[in-house]
Design a protein around this motif. Structure first.
Motif, PDB file in Angstrom:
ATOM      1  N   ILE B  86       0.948  -1.230  -0.110  1.00  0.00           N
ATOM      2  CA  ILE B  86      -0.218   0.050  -0.016  1.00  0.00           C
ATOM      3  C   ILE B  86       0.880   1.155   0.049  1.00  0.00           C
ATOM      4  N   ILE B  87       0.850   2.268  -0.842  1.00  0.00           N
ATOM      5  CA  ILE B  87       1.309   3.334  -0.942  1.00  0.00           C
ATOM      6  C   ILE B  87       0.593   4.670  -0.419  1.00  0.00           C
ATOM      7  N   ALA B  94      -5.008   3.673   5.460  1.00  0.00           N
ATOM      8  CA  ALA B  94      -4.840   3.307   6.783  1.00  0.00           C
ATOM      9  C   ALA B  94      -6.206   2.129   6.869  1.00  0.00           C
ATOM     10  N   ALA B  95      -7.312   2.719   6.287  1.00  0.00           N
ATOM     11  CA  ALA B  95      -8.531   1.804   6.142  1.00  0.00           C
ATOM     12  C   ALA B  95      -8.105   0.475   5.474  1.00  0.00           C
ATOM     13  N   LEU B  96      -7.488   0.743   4.364  1.00  0.00           N
ATOM     14  CA  LEU B  96      -6.919  -0.491   3.564  1.00  0.00           C
ATOM     15  C   LEU B  96      -6.181  -1.382   4.220  1.00  0.00           C
ATOM     16  N   ALA B  97      -5.096  -0.905   4.909  1.00  0.00           N
ATOM     17  CA  ALA B  97      -4.178  -1.811   5.964  1.00  0.00           C
ATOM     18  C   ALA B  97      -5.183  -2.511   6.698  1.00  0.00           C
ATOM     19  N   ILE B 112       3.361  -0.987   3.789  1.00  0.00           N
ATOM     20  CA  ILE B 112       2.781   0.320   3.673  1.00  0.00           C
ATOM     21  C   ILE B 112       3.716   1.383   3.800  1.00  0.00           C
ATOM     22  N   TYR B 113       3.646   2.410   2.756  1.00  0.00           N
ATOM     23  CA  TYR B 113       4.571   3.240   2.542  1.00  0.00           C
ATOM     24  C   TYR B 113       3.651   4.645   2.616  1.00  0.00           C
ATOM     25  N   VAL B 149      -2.306   2.511  -4.745  1.00  0.00           N
ATOM     26  CA  VAL B 149      -1.821   3.851  -4.295  1.00  0.00           C
ATOM     27  C   VAL B 149      -3.255   4.761  -4.037  1.00  0.00           C
ATOM     28  N   ALA B 150      -2.736   5.157  -2.725  1.00  0.00           N
ATOM     29  CA  ALA B 150      -3.844   5.976  -1.996  1.00  0.00           C
ATOM     30  C   ALA B 150      -3.171   7.084  -1.359  1.00  0.00           C
TER      31      ALA B 150
END
Lengths: 208, 208
Positions: B86-87, B94-97, B112-113, B149-150
């Motif tokens: 996740i970028i 954060a929600a996706l993590a 996550i980056y 990509v977020a």
DNA sequence: ATTACTTTGTGAATTACTTCACAAGCATCC
DNA sequence: GGATGCTTGTGAAGTAATTCACAAAGTAAT
């Protein structure tokens, strides 16, 4: 007016977002060719898309940025204010209730609903979670235009039925199911699993 | 094998989700006609979609549910495990993590980056936010398949460039911009504003 | 074993979408 | 004010996607 393809509407949205960026940079005109390059399409496509709604350009010059921007907002029905309710106060629903992007684009989130007793009465920003059973009655007063459905798969069909009965004509569906509605109701579905599967397919079938 | 349209892949995903439901109900076979009804399409469409990959049905009977389900998973490349990073560690990132749906479908979120100093080192579930500058080096070790990509609009082009340089071949884009990549990289974009504008357009142009 | 019935798989026909290609319009320069 | 250069708007041509329609293949019943 003749039927407009969903792909066309998506591109119009895209063009508008470019124009807004370009307007901020202060550029006065843009050609179909430049728009095409930004959008990953062809200049003929851009011109055809726009020509479905009128002729907004000047031959030899291109399109006046603020003018075209205004026309696209008009075509897309922005500028009007749309009344939105969120159905489902789970993770996604709650995140959407806090999301600023709605108001910025003229979508006024008016209420959030859930079935679950435990969630009713909770507050998200200025909204208090209401029981779904009130939806139809509320709709009579508030005239919702759009329902954002963010419910678990099982409860979604029933919820959608209620939304339709309440007279709602547009649904943004985050539930991981297909929803069925009368033909005068428009649905757009956003489904993570489906997007991921699309990428998985692409990765699996590269170079053959 | 010949080129498969994105619309076809979307429908395959949809069929699979129906089949999984039907499998749980214990039904053994299903006809193209029933699948079509569930998916809001035609039986000919269903058969054509499937026939692009083989003949999975029995004339007079329909399709064996577990068998077709297995075939679709194979076609979509599920079953393989895909490595995801996740970028962007903002709200969406954060929600996706925290989102469970990835792992359930064989998508392993590995890192996550973010660029922002302030966010680096923060923890989401079992992941610690790492500086985006490490992406390329990490990718050499971890072989990411997919980047989610977020990021905000401004930083997205640079981030995508880094992801591409790191050898990533599939991108799920939540940033509110069009992204450009070499033709061997697949992108799916999820853009709330665009979906809302689509509904706004539909509402504005009803019944004419 | 024959008949009646069902449903697939697929060429052919149709419909929808995109690209081509060019006449017509506008600005600029000499 | 005529020639030059650029870019739109749009029929026509070309591709792509969907639907039609039916022979072929299977089941079930008698």
């Amino acid at each position: 007016m003749k039927r407009i393809a969903e792909s066309t509407v998506r591109r119009l949205s895209l063009y508008l977002s470019f124009l807004e960026g370009i307007e901020r940079q202060g550029l006065k005109t843009i050609s179909s060719d430049e728009l095409a390059r930004l959008g990953g399409t062809t200049s003929a496509q851009v011109r055809k898309d726009l020509s479905l709604f009128g002729s907004f350009g000047k031959r030899g010059l291109g399109y006046a940025v603020p003018e075209l921007s205004k026309q696209l907002r008009e075509i897309l029905g922005l500028g009007k204010q749309w009344r939105v309710c969120i159905i489902g106060a789970g993770k996604i629903g709650a995140a959407l209730a806090r999301y600023r992007g709605f108001a910025e684009r003229g979508f006024i989130v008016t209420a959030i609903y859930d079935i679950d007793e435990a969630k009713i009465g909770k507050r998200f920003e200025s909204l208090t979670v209401r029981p779904i059973s009130e939806l139809e009655k509320d709709a009579a007063k508030h005239e919702y235009d759009i329902a954002v459905v963010a419910t678990p798969a099982e409860s979604t069909p029933a919820v959608v039925k209620q939304a339709v009965r309440a007279g709602i004509k547009a649904i943004l569906n985050f539930a991981p199911v297909q929803i069925s509605v009368p033909s005068d109701v428009t649905v757009r579905t956003v489904n993570m699993a489906m997007e991921l599967e699309g990428l998985s397919f692409a990765l699996s079938n590269r170079a053959d």
